[in-house]
Design an enzyme around this catalytic site. Sequence first.
Site, PDB file in Angstrom:
ATOM      1  CB  SER A  49     -50.617   6.892   8.654  1.00 46.52           C
ATOM      2  OG  SER A  49     -50.002   7.217   9.765  1.00 46.52           O
ATOM      3  CE1 TYR A  73     -51.173   2.173  12.768  1.00 40.94           C
ATOM      4  CE2 TYR A  73     -49.540   3.671  12.249  1.00 40.94           C
ATOM      5  CZ  TYR A  73     -51.097   3.871  11.813  1.00 40.94           C
ATOM      6  OH  TYR A  73     -52.373   5.374  11.944  1.00 40.94           O
TER       7      TYR A  73
HETATM    8  N1  LIG Z   1     -54.120   8.058  16.229  1.00 38.52           N
HETATM    9  C1  LIG Z   1     -53.064   8.254  16.132  1.00 38.52           C
HETATM   10  O1  LIG Z   1     -52.061   9.652  16.488  1.00 38.52           O
HETATM   11  C2  LIG Z   1     -52.682   7.970  14.095  1.00 38.52           C
HETATM   12  C3  LIG Z   1     -52.595   9.282  12.926  1.00 38.52           C
HETATM   13  C4  LIG Z   1     -52.551   8.524  12.129  1.00 38.52           C
HETATM   14  C5  LIG Z   1     -53.601   7.551  11.029  1.00 38.52           C
HETATM   15  N2  LIG Z   1     -54.404   7.347  12.804  1.00 38.52           N
HETATM   16  C6  LIG Z   1     -55.374   6.257  12.122  1.00 38.52           C
HETATM   17  O2  LIG Z   1     -56.722   6.867  12.951  1.00 38.52           O
HETATM   18  C7  LIG Z   1     -57.699   4.802  13.150  1.00 38.52           C
HETATM   19  C8  LIG Z   1     -57.879   5.691  14.497  1.00 38.52           C
HETATM   20  O3  LIG Z   1     -56.616   5.530  15.459  1.00 38.52           O
HETATM   21  P1  LIG Z   1     -57.548   5.689  16.809  1.00 38.52           P
HETATM   22  O4  LIG Z   1     -55.775   6.894  17.372  1.00 38.52           O
HETATM   23  O5  LIG Z   1     -58.571   6.314  17.052  1.00 38.52           O
HETATM   24  O6  LIG Z   1     -57.598   4.728  17.099  1.00 38.52           O
HETATM   25  P2  LIG Z   1     -57.626   3.795  18.337  1.00 38.52           P
HETATM   26  O7  LIG Z   1     -58.090   4.807  19.139  1.00 38.52           O
HETATM   27  O8  LIG Z   1     -56.653   3.210  18.536  1.00 38.52           O
HETATM   28  O9  LIG Z   1     -59.096   2.827  18.390  1.00 38.52           O
HETATM   29  C9  LIG Z   1     -58.986   1.299  17.146  1.00 38.52           C
HETATM   30  C10 LIG Z   1     -60.062   1.321  17.430  1.00 38.52           C
HETATM   31  O10 LIG Z   1     -60.058   0.000  16.290  1.00 38.52           O
HETATM   32  C11 LIG Z   1     -60.672  -0.639  17.414  1.00 38.52           C
HETATM   33  N3  LIG Z   1     -59.873  -2.211  16.672  1.00 38.52           N
HETATM   34  C12 LIG Z   1     -59.018  -3.172  17.346  1.00 38.52           C
HETATM   35  N4  LIG Z   1     -58.865  -4.168  17.218  1.00 38.52           N
HETATM   36  C13 LIG Z   1     -60.011  -4.346  16.057  1.00 38.52           C
HETATM   37  C14 LIG Z   1     -60.007  -5.612  15.328  1.00 38.52           C
HETATM   38  N5  LIG Z   1     -59.193  -6.872  15.975  1.00 38.52           N
HETATM   39  N6  LIG Z   1     -61.168  -5.783  14.695  1.00 38.52           N
HETATM   40  C15 LIG Z   1     -62.510  -4.678  15.143  1.00 38.52           C
HETATM   41  N7  LIG Z   1     -61.529  -3.672  15.547  1.00 38.52           N
HETATM   42  C16 LIG Z   1     -60.697  -3.561  15.924  1.00 38.52           C
HETATM   43  C17 LIG Z   1     -60.775  -0.465  19.043  1.00 38.52           C
HETATM   44  O11 LIG Z   1     -62.178  -1.472  19.270  1.00 38.52           O
HETATM   45  P3  LIG Z   1     -61.685  -2.065  20.064  1.00 38.52           P
HETATM   46  O12 LIG Z   1     -60.111  -3.048  20.861  1.00 38.52           O
HETATM   47  O13 LIG Z   1     -62.652  -3.045  20.883  1.00 38.52           O
HETATM   48  O14 LIG Z   1     -61.336  -3.913  19.158  1.00 38.52           O
HETATM   49  C18 LIG Z   1     -61.411   0.762  18.336  1.00 38.52           C
HETATM   50  O15 LIG Z   1     -62.307   1.137  18.549  1.00 38.52           O
HETATM   51  C19 LIG Z   1     -56.654   4.237  12.580  1.00 38.52           C
HETATM   52  O16 LIG Z   1     -56.494   3.724  11.486  1.00 38.52           O
HETATM   53  C20 LIG Z   1     -54.863   4.824  12.876  1.00 38.52           C
HETATM   54  O17 LIG Z   1     -53.979   3.998  12.045  1.00 38.52           O
HETATM   55  C21 LIG Z   1     -54.039   7.465  13.954  1.00 38.52           C
END
Ligand SMILES: NC(=O)c1ccc[n+]([C@@H]2O[C@H](COP(=O)([O-])OP(=O)(O)OC[C@H]3O[C@@H](n4cnc5c(N)ncnc54)[C@H](OP(=O)(O)O)[C@@H]3O)[C@@H](O)[C@H]2O)c1
Length: 261
Positions: free
Chosen positions: A136, A149
Amino acid sequence: MRLAGAHVVLTGATGSIGSRLAERLAGRGARLTVTARSAEALDELAARTGALAVPADLADEGGPASLLTSAQDRHGPVDVLVHNAAVEVAGRLEELDADGLAAAVALNVRAPLELTRLALPGMRERRRGHLVLVSSLAGVATFPGLTLYGATKAALTQAAAGLSLDLRGSGVGTTLVEIGPVSSTMMSRVRDHPPTAAAFTRAARLRVLRDLDPDEVAGAVVAAVEANRRHVRLPRRAAVLAATAGLPRAVVRTALVGIEG
Ligand SMILES: NC(=O)c1ccc[n+]([C@@H]2O[C@H](COP(=O)([O-])OP(=O)(O)OC[C@H]3O[C@@H](n4cnc5c(N)ncnc54)[C@H](OP(=O)(O)O)[C@@H]3O)[C@@H](O)[C@H]2O)c1
């Protein structure tokens, strides 16, 4: 890395970005293993994409090893690992509880490193593999409320740089993904913390950041894997931040291994 026929293990597959990644990877003909904790959401995704669903809690100590064993038993050696699962934590450090802190470090840092540690010997032996580390801009820029984070994402960013150096000439590639805010449930939870929300609003007003579309991110990641590109930096207007922060690593790498490294 040619994705058609490749065994790709995708973590965080049911999330905003993960589900788009799953669709795009399946669309490129990958043999996909998808993982997250919620079995129901995974089964739905697997039915839609033809993927193998392996539920796992990657914050648990044995989670990464059992995921890899199940994936390899059923789909063979892993060609591509996409480290996408993470938990966002917005708030002051002293307001977080100890278990939440430990779980965030375990999921965001230990799990990708452990999965990589376990998968790399086979990849090296086959001289075939690719690692995607979804980090990120919070790993290079400082936002209020994102101390924990941001620290976990900085660790992942540094790990990607180290891995790409260690893996030179091995046939195993790396892609580091450094992205700004994405329209997602994660981002709406982050914006529940008013100081963080105010910082993102200001960054948007200054036109430094814009909210990315999850599918735009997924498309860029898949293209980078296929082209063996080391970086995905979005939005383009903020890419200079990540590139500038990565300059000391790039300078030392060039000094150590030359311009082609
Ligand atoms: N969204 C943003 O604005 C943003 C910005 C920069 C970077 N990112 C990065 O992009 C990536 C994806 O983000 P996103 O927004 O798609 O996140 P998200 O919608 O919150 O999805 C998180 C995923 O991780 C799984 N997860 C959570 N806790 C877990 C655990 N303990 N064990 C295994 N799986 C787990 C969740 O499923 P379950 O809850 O069912 O386990 C879900 O599939 C992340 O690395 C995030 O840091 C996101």
